[in-house]
Design a protein around this motif. Structure first.
Motif, short mmCIF file in Angstrom:
data_model
loop_
_atom_site.label_atom_id
_atom_site.label_comp_id
_atom_site.label_asym_id
_atom_site.label_seq_id
_atom_site.Cartn_x
_atom_site.Cartn_y
_atom_site.Cartn_z
N THR A 542 0.86 -1.19 0.00
CA THR A 542 0.00 0.00 0.00
C THR A 542 0.89 1.24 0.00
O THR A 542 2.11 1.15 0.23
N GLU A 543 0.28 2.39 -0.26
CA GLU A 543 1.01 3.65 -0.23
C GLU A 543 0.26 4.64 0.65
O GLU A 543 -0.97 4.62 0.70
N GLU A 544 1.04 5.51 1.32
CA GLU A 544 0.41 6.55 2.14
C GLU A 544 1.39 7.72 2.28
O GLU A 544 2.60 7.57 2.12
N TYR A 545 0.83 8.88 2.57
CA TYR A 545 1.67 10.07 2.74
C TYR A 545 2.43 9.98 4.05
O TYR A 545 1.93 9.48 5.05
N ASN A 546 3.65 10.50 4.03
CA ASN A 546 4.46 10.52 5.24
C ASN A 546 5.40 11.72 5.17
O ASN A 546 6.13 11.89 4.18
N GLU A 548 7.99 12.32 6.97
CA GLU A 548 9.37 12.06 7.38
C GLU A 548 10.12 11.17 6.42
O GLU A 548 11.34 11.28 6.30
N ILE A 549 9.42 10.26 5.74
CA ILE A 549 10.09 9.26 4.90
C ILE A 549 9.96 9.66 3.44
O ILE A 549 8.85 9.96 2.97
N PRO A 550 11.05 9.67 2.70
CA PRO A 550 11.01 10.07 1.28
C PRO A 550 10.10 9.15 0.46
O PRO A 550 9.89 8.00 0.80
N GLU A 551 9.62 9.66 -0.62
CA GLU A 551 8.74 8.91 -1.49
C GLU A 551 9.41 7.63 -2.01
O GLU A 551 10.59 7.64 -2.39
N GLY A 552 8.64 6.51 -2.02
CA GLY A 552 9.13 5.23 -2.52
C GLY A 552 9.82 4.37 -1.50
O GLY A 552 10.11 3.19 -1.77
N GLN A 553 10.11 4.90 -0.32
CA GLN A 553 10.77 4.10 0.72
C GLN A 553 9.73 3.53 1.69
O GLN A 553 8.60 4.00 1.77
N VAL A 570 3.87 -11.23 3.01
CA VAL A 570 3.57 -9.95 3.65
C VAL A 570 3.68 -8.84 2.61
O VAL A 570 4.18 -9.05 1.50
N GLY A 571 3.17 -7.67 2.95
CA GLY A 571 3.30 -6.50 2.10
C GLY A 571 4.08 -5.41 2.81
O GLY A 571 4.50 -5.56 3.97
N VAL A 572 4.26 -4.30 2.13
CA VAL A 572 4.99 -3.17 2.70
C VAL A 572 4.18 -1.90 2.45
O VAL A 572 3.63 -1.70 1.36
N SER A 573 4.11 -1.06 3.46
CA SER A 573 3.52 0.27 3.30
C SER A 573 4.62 1.22 2.81
O SER A 573 5.64 1.39 3.47
N LEU A 574 4.43 1.77 1.61
CA LEU A 574 5.44 2.63 0.99
C LEU A 574 5.03 4.10 1.12
O LEU A 574 3.84 4.44 1.03
N SER A 575 6.02 4.95 1.30
CA SER A 575 5.76 6.39 1.48
C SER A 575 5.50 7.06 0.14
O SER A 575 6.17 6.79 -0.87
N ARG A 576 4.52 7.95 0.12
CA ARG A 576 4.27 8.83 -1.03
C ARG A 576 4.89 10.21 -0.80
O ARG A 576 4.62 11.15 -1.54
N GLY A 577 5.69 10.30 0.27
CA GLY A 577 6.26 11.58 0.62
C GLY A 577 5.23 12.44 1.33
O GLY A 577 4.11 12.01 1.62
#
Length: 643
Positions: A542-546, A548-553, A570-577
């Motif tokens: 999934t993706e969500e805004y963050n 603190e964490i750069p986009e894609g990480q 399992v999955g990973v929640s990825l940052s959209r920046g």
């Protein structure tokens, strides 16, 4: 700690009773959570309808129908529904929690089941369907995803969300709600379902378990639906030659295109299913339903003998054929097997009689050889003998026998385990001898195993007099890696304070904590998860805004099972920046109006030399810095310009 997207329901308490702990699964109608019943102090599964569906009356009725359908059954092969309610306008069900996997997951792991596995699962499914049909309920969505295989061996049918009363067999536009691969021809063509439609779906499930694939294949759902409506389901043996004709006939009987040619309900199918599994009916003549079975002729005048009559006839004349059976010259393996069984029984009786006679002769010989009072006799070896026969053998040597209970690893409970004095010891006639009755293995104290390193636990198991079996699974529980979480006995349940000696002990071991992946790129995350035995499935990401964490990480790992085991996906929640917002255009407004508009948009405001208040109404804003339309984070300070 791993960061996962916030689910507002986790930690929420429904009706001041059910605490939602974690998410288990997601379905088309609802989300399923693991929870705790505070009143009864037990774990439960909580099924909560998706909020956007709760506004649709038809979905709400279907959801409530599931509760009524399943709650009224109370059968060991049907998932129990404990409670129903509505929270914040969204309906929910409370069901029993069954840690384990679905039949679909087992088929993915194994591809194809053995005949024994298929029949064990099939019998449980039919038993659950029989209870539903007897209660006037048709499941209407039977498929491997709805067959639950619990860790403790229980097999249950779940998801009665499409269930209907047997009499309410018209489905109109709802006909294709069930999975297309398991829909009966009448559901595809007429939108009509009754108990026989469930049996068609059961036949398809049996076909898939036995062969590893569904009978009909196609790129589009309608291609598969067309085959259901216009083709005959092939025999499973065409894909798995080792499957016998009776299994072929049973599957095809359930999968007849015409409902009248199938079993009338699951109880009739279950009766025939058990006959096939046990190798035939209890009577000599096989009487099977004509529909869907080949090569069986049913003659009204055929004599049907009970097992007792067959045994009596065979005992009187083993070579004589029984009415309704072929003679030995026909090479009837069933007849030969029964006749051989009778002969073995008769030989066994002669052998037993011979043993008793030999024991008696030994007693007589001992008396003669002893020549009167004071002569000595040797205690015979009786371990493994029938207790009464062993006692008789000792008493015939003029010994005074008392029976005591003794534990034994080799001798079954209830049989003679030995004597005290031991066998071959010579004693005077009239001496007291203790005859040991086996109580089976001795019950020994179970050591504390939970929390020990695996190697230390195995050593403790062996030292305590038990046998180590295997590490059943590794779970990510956040504890120390390679330490014991639970010790289970041969039945799959936890050990008590005592346990039979030399019995098997299996372990569940901690895999430690799920790795921290915050700030890592997806490739590095996949490598790290693979190193600890987890598989990264990009479809679960999934993706969500963050901020603190750069986009894609990565923000954190997403888990979808409880517990999480080595080998799980399992999955990973990825940052959209950081989330950015457009600066609104406030030119032409006075200071007060501009400040209010900017704050409403989520920004802070710098008014410069003109304060807000009465003076602010006198000055017109010409522009802003940053300028209108530029994208900035929420909370960014926007300066007002007057010139």
């Amino acid at each position: 700690m791993n960061s996962v997207p916030t689910d507002p329901l986790i930690g929420h308490t429904l009706d001041e009773r059910y605490v939602i702990r974690s998410r288990i699964a997601r379905g088309g109608m609802a989300m399923v959570y693991l929870g705790n019943d505070l009143r009864l102090e037990r774990r439960v599964a909580i099924k909560i309808m998706h909020p956007h569906l709760a506004e649709d009356e038809s979905f709400t009725r279907r959801f409530e129908q599931e509760a009524r359908s399943a709650a009224g059954l109370g059968h060991p092969n049907v998932v129990n529904v404990f409670d129903q309610g509505v929270d914040r306008g969204v309906p929910y069900l409370v069901m029993e929690y069954l840690p384990g996997i679905t039949l679909r997951e087992l088929l993915k792991q194994q591809k194809r089941l053995t005949i024994d596995q298929a029949f064990e699962i099939g019998e449980a499914v039919l038993a659950g369907l029989a209870a539903a049909h007897a209660a006037g309920i048709v499941h209407r969505d039977l498929k491997p995803e709805n067959v639950l295989l619990a860790d403790d061996g229980r097999i249950k049918i779940g998801d009665f969300g499409l269930a209907r009363a047997v009499s309410a067999n018209t489905t109109t536009g709802q006909a294709l709600l069930g999975t297309i691969a398991y829909l009966s021809p009448e559901l595809v063509t007429r939108g009509v379902a009754d108990a026989r439609s469930d049996l068609y779906a059961f036949g398809i499930v049996m076909f898939e378990m036995l062969t590893g694939q569904q009978p009909y294949q196609g790129e589009q759902p309608m291609q598969i639906a067309y085959q259901h409506a216009h083709s005959e389901v092939p025999a499973p043996s065409t894909l798995a030659p080792e499957i016998g004709e009776e299994i072929d006939d049973l599957v095809r009987w359930c999968c007849q295109r015409e409902p009248d040619s199938r079993p009338r309900d699951a109880s009739e199918a279950l009766e025939q299913f058990r006959r096939v599994r046990e190798g035939g009916t209890p009577n000599t003549t096989r009487v099977l339903p004509t529909a869907g079975f080949s090569g069986i002729s049913i003659t009204p005048s055929t004599a049907v003998l009970t097992d007792l009559e067959q045994r009596n006839l065979l005992a009187a004349n083993p070579a004589a054929p029984i009415a309704g059976e072929r003679s030995p010259s026909d090479a009837d393996f069933v007849f030969r097997a029964r006749a051989a069984g009778v002969r073995r029984t008769r030989r066994g009786r002669w052998v037993a009689l011979l043993v008793v006679m030999l024991l008696a002769l030994a007693g007589i010989a001992g008396w003669w050889w002893g020549q009167g009072p004071g002569s000595q006799v040797a205690i015979p070896e009786v371990a493994g003998s029938d207790l009464a026969a062993a006692q008789l053998a000792l008493e015939e040597l003029s010994l005074v026998v008392s029976i005591i209970d003794c534990s034994s690893l080799e001798v079954e409970p209830g049989l003679a385990a030995g004597t005290e004095p031991a066998a071959d010891t010579r004693v005077d006639r009239g001496s007291a001898v203790q005859l040991c009755r086996s109580t089976g293995p001795q019950s020994l104290a179970v050591p504390t195993l939970v929390g020990l390193p695996t190697d230390d636990a195995i050593a403790a198991i062996e030292a305590a007099g038990f046998t180590f079996g295997e590490v059943l699974e590794q779970r990510f529980d956040g504890g120390g890696a390679n330490t014991v979480i639970a010790a289970l006995g041969e039945s799959g349940e936890g050990l008590g304070q005592t346990y039979p000696e030399r019995s098997r002990v299996d372990l569940i071991v901690s895999a430690g904590a799920i790795p921290e992946v915050r700030g890592m790129d997806p490739d590095a995350v996949a490598t790290m998860l693979q190193a600890v035995g987890l598989t990264l499935d990009p479809s679960l990401n999934t993706e969500e805004y963050n901020d603190e964490i750069p986009e894609g990480q990565a923000i954190g790992v997403l888990v979808f099972t409880d517990p999480v085991r080595v080998g799980d996906s399992v999955g990973v929640s990825l940052s959209r920046g950081p989330q950015l917002f457009a600066v609104p255009d406030v030119s032409g407004m006075n200071v007060n109006e501009a400040a209010e508009a900017l704050r409403a948009a989520g920004f802070s405001v710098s008014t410069g030399i003109v304060p807000e208040g009465p003076a602010g109404t006198l000055f017109e804003v010409k522009s802003t810095s940053p300028a209108a339309g530029e994208m900035r984070r929420a909370g960014t300070e926007i300066a007002l310009r007057y010139i």
